[in-house]
Enzyme design. Structure first.
Site, PDB file in Angstrom:
ATOM      1  N   ARG A 135      83.552  82.086  31.350  1.00 51.10           N
ATOM      2  CA  ARG A 135      82.295  81.344  31.274  1.00 51.10           C
ATOM      3  C   ARG A 135      81.317  81.773  32.350  1.00 51.10           C
ATOM      4  O   ARG A 135      81.676  81.838  33.526  1.00 51.10           O
ATOM      5  CB  ARG A 135      82.565  79.842  31.405  1.00 51.10           C
ATOM      6  CG  ARG A 135      83.322  79.262  30.214  1.00 51.10           C
ATOM      7  CD  ARG A 135      83.547  77.776  30.383  1.00 51.10           C
ATOM      8  NE  ARG A 135      83.922  77.148  29.133  1.00 51.10           N
ATOM      9  CZ  ARG A 135      85.170  76.910  28.755  1.00 51.10           C
ATOM     10  NH1 ARG A 135      86.171  77.253  29.539  1.00 51.10           N
ATOM     11  NH2 ARG A 135      85.424  76.336  27.595  1.00 51.10           N
TER      12      ARG A 135
ATOM     13  N   SER B  32      95.767  59.467  17.664  1.00 45.32           N
ATOM     14  CA  SER B  32      94.605  60.163  18.204  1.00 45.32           C
ATOM     15  C   SER B  32      94.073  61.144  17.169  1.00 45.32           C
ATOM     16  O   SER B  32      94.830  61.931  16.600  1.00 45.32           O
ATOM     17  CB  SER B  32      95.059  60.889  19.481  1.00 45.32           C
ATOM     18  OG  SER B  32      94.031  61.670  20.028  1.00 45.32           O
TER      19      SER B  32
ATOM     20  N   LYS C 120      74.139  61.769  28.605  1.00 48.23           N
ATOM     21  CA  LYS C 120      73.604  62.547  27.489  1.00 48.23           C
ATOM     22  C   LYS C 120      72.270  61.919  27.058  1.00 48.23           C
ATOM     23  O   LYS C 120      71.286  62.085  27.766  1.00 48.23           O
ATOM     24  CB  LYS C 120      74.665  62.705  26.413  1.00 48.23           C
ATOM     25  CG  LYS C 120      75.769  63.660  26.933  1.00 48.23           C
ATOM     26  CD  LYS C 120      76.995  63.840  26.088  1.00 48.23           C
ATOM     27  CE  LYS C 120      77.996  64.742  26.829  1.00 48.23           C
ATOM     28  NZ  LYS C 120      79.308  64.807  26.213  1.00 48.23           N
TER      29      LYS C 120
ATOM     30  N   THR D 266      87.558  55.254  44.031  1.00 53.71           N
ATOM     31  CA  THR D 266      86.498  56.251  44.055  1.00 53.71           C
ATOM     32  C   THR D 266      85.177  55.558  44.373  1.00 53.71           C
ATOM     33  O   THR D 266      84.978  54.400  43.992  1.00 53.71           O
ATOM     34  CB  THR D 266      86.460  57.010  42.708  1.00 53.71           C
ATOM     35  OG1 THR D 266      85.557  58.106  42.811  1.00 53.71           O
ATOM     36  CG2 THR D 266      86.039  56.133  41.559  1.00 53.71           C
ATOM     37  N   THR D 267      84.311  56.278  45.076  1.00 54.07           N
ATOM     38  CA  THR D 267      83.025  55.706  45.468  1.00 54.07           C
ATOM     39  C   THR D 267      82.188  55.351  44.241  1.00 54.07           C
ATOM     40  O   THR D 267      82.150  56.114  43.269  1.00 54.07           O
ATOM     41  CB  THR D 267      82.272  56.722  46.351  1.00 54.07           C
ATOM     42  OG1 THR D 267      83.081  56.965  47.511  1.00 54.07           O
ATOM     43  CG2 THR D 267      80.919  56.193  46.784  1.00 54.07           C
TER      44      THR D 267
ATOM     45  N   THR E 220      87.007  76.431  22.361  1.00 54.56           N
ATOM     46  CA  THR E 220      86.268  75.197  22.077  1.00 54.56           C
ATOM     47  C   THR E 220      86.207  74.947  20.567  1.00 54.56           C
ATOM     48  O   THR E 220      86.290  73.803  20.114  1.00 54.56           O
ATOM     49  CB  THR E 220      84.844  75.286  22.675  1.00 54.56           C
ATOM     50  OG1 THR E 220      84.962  75.634  24.060  1.00 54.56           O
ATOM     51  CG2 THR E 220      84.110  73.971  22.559  1.00 54.56           C
TER      52      THR E 220
HETATM   53  C1  LIG Z   1      80.639  64.886  27.082  1.00 52.04           C
HETATM   54  C2  LIG Z   1      81.728  64.053  26.474  1.00 52.04           C
HETATM   55  C3  LIG Z   1      82.446  63.132  27.232  1.00 52.04           C
HETATM   56  C4  LIG Z   1      82.301  63.068  28.721  1.00 52.04           C
HETATM   57  O1  LIG Z   1      81.123  62.465  29.106  1.00 52.04           O
HETATM   58  P1  LIG Z   1      80.491  62.869  30.521  1.00 52.04           P
HETATM   59  O2  LIG Z   1      79.650  61.717  30.890  1.00 52.04           O
HETATM   60  O3  LIG Z   1      79.726  64.151  30.293  1.00 52.04           O
HETATM   61  O4  LIG Z   1      81.631  63.077  31.460  1.00 52.04           O
HETATM   62  C5  LIG Z   1      83.326  62.277  26.607  1.00 52.04           C
HETATM   63  N1  LIG Z   1      83.533  62.331  25.286  1.00 52.04           N
HETATM   64  C6  LIG Z   1      82.879  63.245  24.512  1.00 52.04           C
HETATM   65  C7  LIG Z   1      83.142  63.264  23.046  1.00 52.04           C
HETATM   66  C8  LIG Z   1      81.983  64.142  25.081  1.00 52.04           C
HETATM   67  O5  LIG Z   1      81.380  65.051  24.332  1.00 52.04           O
END
Ligand SMILES: *Cc1c(COP(=O)(O)O)cnc(C)c1O
Length: 405
Positions: free
Chosen positions: A21, A137, A248, A277-278, A363
């Site tokens: 990558r 799952s 996102k 964790t903080t 992927t």
């Molecule tokens: C990106 C993603 C996550 C993780 O979310 P982040 O906030 O980026 O860590 C979880 N589940 C799916 C399906 C994703 O695509």
């Protein structure tokens, strides 16, 4: 052992397989999204248009979000200053959790440092603490869910992707008395397909199972208030847990789960990945809250987004560029060859200033290599024309097959 030689050998394995990558070094422009300046290793720069961002609605540059963050830094400072338990719970975390619970019609919510951590910690904790539980799952679940399940060491069954009948077949073979949990997503990010949530809930109900839905690619984007696919379908109440991200469509960072008060209290109390964790910076929490609030009320971004998605598909069709049909906002342009996929992506960037990351094995399966295009409300007609013409030109150069209209 020569550790460096070991690392180098493994890395050259990746390079030979074409899986190494390389990150594009981007400087995003607030107010100019989806434009960015790309920094090259030789110190030069290039202006590019980003076509593969998960900031699906451009909320990362929305002035409501950025000013909430700036104001909160001035009010509260940079960091949270502790874990949630030891002085790190800021009022803005509490407000965000209320906002999220309301978004999904649940009693409670719990925020984590990312969506990845929320899946890993919530699934790991639920499955690791309920004696004898079996998890079902979906075969295409995200790495973060798989890692959470693996961490729990519970019994795991994998059902065929989006196949409620296969789920039923597997559940019927197990001890009816065993506690069960079904883990799946709503929008799957590589194919852009959408799961039959209601059918899966029917099967889960039949066997008395909990349901855990990852709505990461749908929150902010679907449903009248941006609650996701389950909101759009009026079935949020059927899910035991709805999980999402703030990174996102909401444009900031962080992850969360929502569910009953007692379930969230359980995870809050037993999840190592939540406790030790903080806490997120208060400014992130305030920015995310502003983003969620805005997308609860405004349909504009969602409508424009769907409109641009439709225009992109139409432009690709006009040039015979094959893309996977799906009911979501993700436009996978199918190349079907790893080397060509990488080459097209490289040339698009170098020659046309268009950035689309190639998606190759592991992927996606071999021979389904693709360019995963994510239109946003901020891509213009001119951007779309440029994208489709560049793809068309490279399609010819690679002697790739056209789709027949
Ligand atoms: C990106 C993603 C996550 C993780 O979310 P982040 O906030 O980026 O860590 C979880 N589940 C799916 C399906 C994703 O695509």
């Amino acid at each position: 052992m020569n550790f460096d030689a070991f690392f180098e050998q493994r890395l050259s394995g990746l390079r030979e397989a074409g899986n190494y990558r390389v990150f594009a070094d981007l400087e995003r422009h607030a107010g100019g999204f989806p434009r960015a300046t790309r920094h090259l290793p030789d110190g030069s720069t290039q202006e590019v248009t980003v076509w593969c961002s998960n900031d699906y609605l451009g909320m990362g540059q929305n002035p409501l979000v950025t000013s909430a963050m700036k104001d909160t830094i001035d009010l509260c400072g940079a960091g949270a200053g502790g874990t949630r338990n030891i002085s790190g719970t800021n009022h803005y975390h509490v407000l965000l959790e209320r906002e999220l619970a309301d978004l999904h019609g649940k009693e409670s919510a719990l925020i984590f440092t990312s969506g990845y951590v929320s899946n890993w910690a919530a699934l790991g904790t639920l499955l690791g603490n309920i004696p004898g539980i079996i998890v079902y799952s979906d075969a295409l679940n995200h790495a973060s869910m798989i890692e959470g399940i693996r961490h729990s060491r519970c019994i795991k069954r994998v059902f065929r992707h989006n196949d409620a009948a296969d789920l039923r077949r597997l559940m019927a073979m197990d001890d009816p008395a065993a506690p069960k949990l079904v883990a799946f997503e709503s929008v799957y990010s590589m194919d852009g397909d959408i799961s039959p949530i209601s059918d899966i809930c029917d099967v889960a109900d039949e066997f008395g199972a909990m349901t855990y839905l990852d709505e990461v690619h749908a929150v902010g984007m679907y449903g009248p208030r941006g609650g996701g696919i389950a909101e759009r379908e009026g079935i949020m109440h059927r899910l035991s847990v709805i999980e999402g991200t703030l990174g996102k469509a909401f444009g900031v960072m962080g992850g969360y789960i929502t569910g009953s008060a007692v379930l969230c209290d359980f995870i809050r109390s037993f999840a190592s990945g939540f406790i030790f964790t903080t806490a997120l910076p208060p400014a992130l929490a305030a920015g995310a809250t502003a983003s969620i609030k805005h997308l609860k009320a405004s349909q504009l971004e969602r409508r424009r987004h769907q409109d641009v998605v439709a225009k992109v598909r139409k432009a690709l069709d006009a040039h015979g560029i094959p893309h996977m049909p799906n009911p979501s906002h993700i436009v996978p342009v199918m190349v079907g060859n790893a080397a060509k996929c990488k080459w097209i992506s490289d040339v698009m960037m170098e020659r046309h200033g268009i950035y689309v990351q190639p998606i190759n094995y592991p992927t996606v399966p071999v021979k389904t290599e693709r360019l995963r295009i994510t239109p946003t409300p901020l891509h213009t007609e001119a951007d779309i024309a440029k994208l489709s013409m560049a793809l068309s030109e490279l399609w010819s150069q690679c002697a790739l097959a056209r789709a027949v209209a």
